[in-house]
Design an enzyme around this catalytic site. Sequence first.
Site, PDB file in Angstrom:
ATOM      1  N   SER A 533     -42.810 -16.417  73.733  1.00 13.32           N
ATOM      2  CA  SER A 533     -44.231 -16.712  73.960  1.00 13.32           C
ATOM      3  C   SER A 533     -44.588 -18.096  73.450  1.00 13.32           C
ATOM      4  O   SER A 533     -45.140 -18.931  74.177  1.00 13.32           O
ATOM      5  CB  SER A 533     -45.110 -15.659  73.288  1.00 13.32           C
ATOM      6  OG  SER A 533     -44.993 -15.751  71.875  1.00 13.32           O
ATOM      7  N   ASP A 534     -44.265 -18.360  72.162  1.00 11.94           N
ATOM      8  CA  ASP A 534     -44.734 -19.632  71.607  1.00 11.94           C
ATOM      9  C   ASP A 534     -43.905 -20.807  72.105  1.00 11.94           C
ATOM     10  O   ASP A 534     -44.393 -21.938  72.152  1.00 11.94           O
ATOM     11  CB  ASP A 534     -44.805 -19.600  70.079  1.00 11.94           C
ATOM     12  CG  ASP A 534     -43.559 -19.120  69.401  1.00 11.94           C
ATOM     13  OD1 ASP A 534     -42.616 -18.706  70.101  1.00 11.94           O
ATOM     14  OD2 ASP A 534     -43.524 -19.138  68.158  1.00 11.94           O
ATOM     15  N   CYS A 535     -42.667 -20.563  72.537  1.00  6.29           N
ATOM     16  CA  CYS A 535     -41.880 -21.668  73.079  1.00  6.29           C
ATOM     17  C   CYS A 535     -42.455 -22.067  74.430  1.00  6.29           C
ATOM     18  O   CYS A 535     -42.554 -23.256  74.758  1.00  6.29           O
ATOM     19  CB  CYS A 535     -40.419 -21.266  73.207  1.00  6.29           C
ATOM     20  SG  CYS A 535     -39.717 -20.868  71.605  1.00  6.29           S
TER      21      CYS A 535
END
Length: 803
Positions: A533-535
């Site tokens: 998600s955060d990548c």
Amino acid sequence: MATVPQGYPRPGPLGQTDPLRWRLSSGTDGGRHVWHYTRDTDALETSSYEQVWGDDKERVRDRKEPDDETAYWLGLQLPRLDNVDSEPAQTPYDAAKKGYDFYKRLQSADGHWSGEYGGPMFLLPGIIIAMYVTKTPIPSEWRIEIARYLANMQRDGGEDDQGWGIHFEAKSSVFGTGLNYVVLRLLGVGPDEPMMIRARNSLHKMGERVREREWLSGVATDQRVSLGCTKAVANRFPRESARHCMCPPDWLSQVDRVAHFLLPETAFHRWGKFWLAILNVHSWRGLNPTPAELWLLPDWLPIHPWKWWIHTRNVYIPMGYLSGKGFQCEEDELIRSLRQELYTQPYDSIPWPSLRNSISPYDVYSPHSRVAEACFAVLDVYDRVAPSFIRTKALERAYRLVVMEDENTSYQTVGPVSKAMNMLCRWVEEGPESDAFQQHVAKIRDFMWMTKDGMLMTGTNGSQLWDAAFIAQALYGSDLASVPSNHASTAKLLEWLDEAQIQTNPKHFERAYRHRSKGAWPFSTKEQSYTVSDCTAEGMKSVILLQRFPHLSERISYERLCDSVDTILSLQNPSGGFASYELIRGSPLLELLNPAEVFANIMIEYPYVECTTACVTALSVFSSKYPKYRVEEIRTASKQAIDWIKTAQRPDGSWYGSWGICFTYATMFSVESLALAGETYGNSDHARRACDFIIGKQMNDGGWGESYKSCETEQYVHNEKSQVVNTAWAIITLLAAQYPDPEPVRRGCRLIMSRQLPDGSWPQESIEGVFNKNAAISYPNFKFSWTINALGQAWKKLPRDGW
Ligand code: LAN
């Protein structure tokens, strides 16, 4: 040309290779990292590495000398550049610029940055045992350098602390010591080497201290044994204990009650027992079963493994397959000898079944719950009576999942633990000559990383996207991207980010229980294929921010960015928070079944403030450029996410960090989210409490420094020394919250500037990252990306006078 500096780390038990002959190949294949050793750089005589894999000569042919990137990661002295002013920088901007001028030298030809992604000390055993069992030749350069790495990482503490811990800053544990001892023996180090005697004695001493109950006084007095063990006792005796604090002396009177779960040096962690069983130096009867039959259960069942966290399920699939087969390596001389070296009692007399729930107090972090032990007992009965047609079906199903995972990830798998296990499964099922096994062997190299201390196995096949995204944002935050001398490097960086985006869903998609990946960015390389998600968020944010500079053309189309937005939105949980790879699929009650005693929060996904902030900030950057796409959904998603972040704030004003160390890391992310909603020090109680927390942790020298122990104990623990990376996070927090007094930020900047070396770099300090609360992991590129970002932002946002 690069040179070997004085005091270069010492040879190991098998000697040392010539550091000047290593070459890192990283600028092709989408950021893939492969280390080569050339025996003779002129003639390019084959090394044993090339005899094993037979390719790649071309890649190093033109490189008779190590380039800056190779030299830096090997800890060599880089050639001095004439145009670098060796006087200390006078302003934060100059320090940031000088920092980037150095960092640019390390950029790979294709635009990303490579890096040492080490830290965990439990990864080498898997791959080395798998190579030994499958008779895959281990190149002699690797043998020498892995042994040297373990020698350089060996601890020199008390009698029971002469081995290795779960990560390289942790005290010795049974798992780390026993398994790395085995690695050294498999590499050819003799049992009588002084380092081996020390390690073995330490392993046995851990057993002895436990048997003699001495460890309890260790806990009570000087915390010589792990914090996890304190916690273990606390969990067993909740009434008597204060959570996470030192063991009160009256626990000593509990010795007899404790004794039933204290076991000596045989008490390996579950995954340690697994690898030892594979190697035939532990019995399968000493392990709780992990039956592949769980995969035959209907998908709707709450405990179905598709609902587990991706890493856990990908480890338990091959484990279920191999244990279901009862696979063990053929017995040989070395194996017989190891059986004697590891244990103090005769191998044949070890009461294996009684060891199933045993775990050394030196190792334990998440003790088995009573529910877990009851379930294991039921599974054990099943395991003994399992009808063979069901077992066969279950093994087929598990193997199919292994195959799909391999094919989806080009044989990288989701991480290094499953990598070694899947490789072994393919060998067992299809044999050494099979294409699948050979593909696996070819990808082992992606996990082997050469350092000044020797060779290690990395936590993933690198942290390429993660590092690229943070330096991109630093270049934006500091405006360094607009400096003409940085145009070429930023253009290359954008090119790499473009290439790294995953543009399709996985080959085996729903059947393999994968989340969508169209439009996502991975943590390492595109080939590895996993959406994070955060990548995805940091990747998308970086692209949009870089594309704001006039010299950077719009490489990544609107449609591709919309795909990323779709992926991000698909990952939001009903609570508003974002987890790591997937939606939260299972109930937190599944944590009661956690069989991996050394990690916590491992059974399911959880919402994380870091991931959540990355997603909302990325959506906001996207919307400011493209205000029409899914506008209402983005607005609602952001509001829910920020509301969730507020609920996760602790009473002291901080947030707990799950992937970086620790409160400093997570508080920075959370405050950025608050700022997005217009909440800053002046108007928000949340932001004010966060700043007060951060200000309260500033050290006398103006810096901030947090220890990995914060993650273990869930309480802020100061590092011995302030750290430039923590300081940068704290500065960014205060700037994002518009903290009214500029002085703490200035002091922080001065600290970072005072640590800058004459060539513009910063020296490596303590470990920066963490996972599953108890394992630390390195992000050595952070000392460039975050410092440059903090210095640049401080210069932009604070009044120019007063420095
Ligand atoms: C990582 C590294 C990156 C990390 C972030 C992107 C920083 C985070 O925000 C989301 C989770 C993620 C992707 C992550 C998950 C767990 C990983 C893959 C690791 C910490 C690197 C190594 C670790 C992996 C689980 C190691 C193998 C150990 C097991 C317990 C299976």
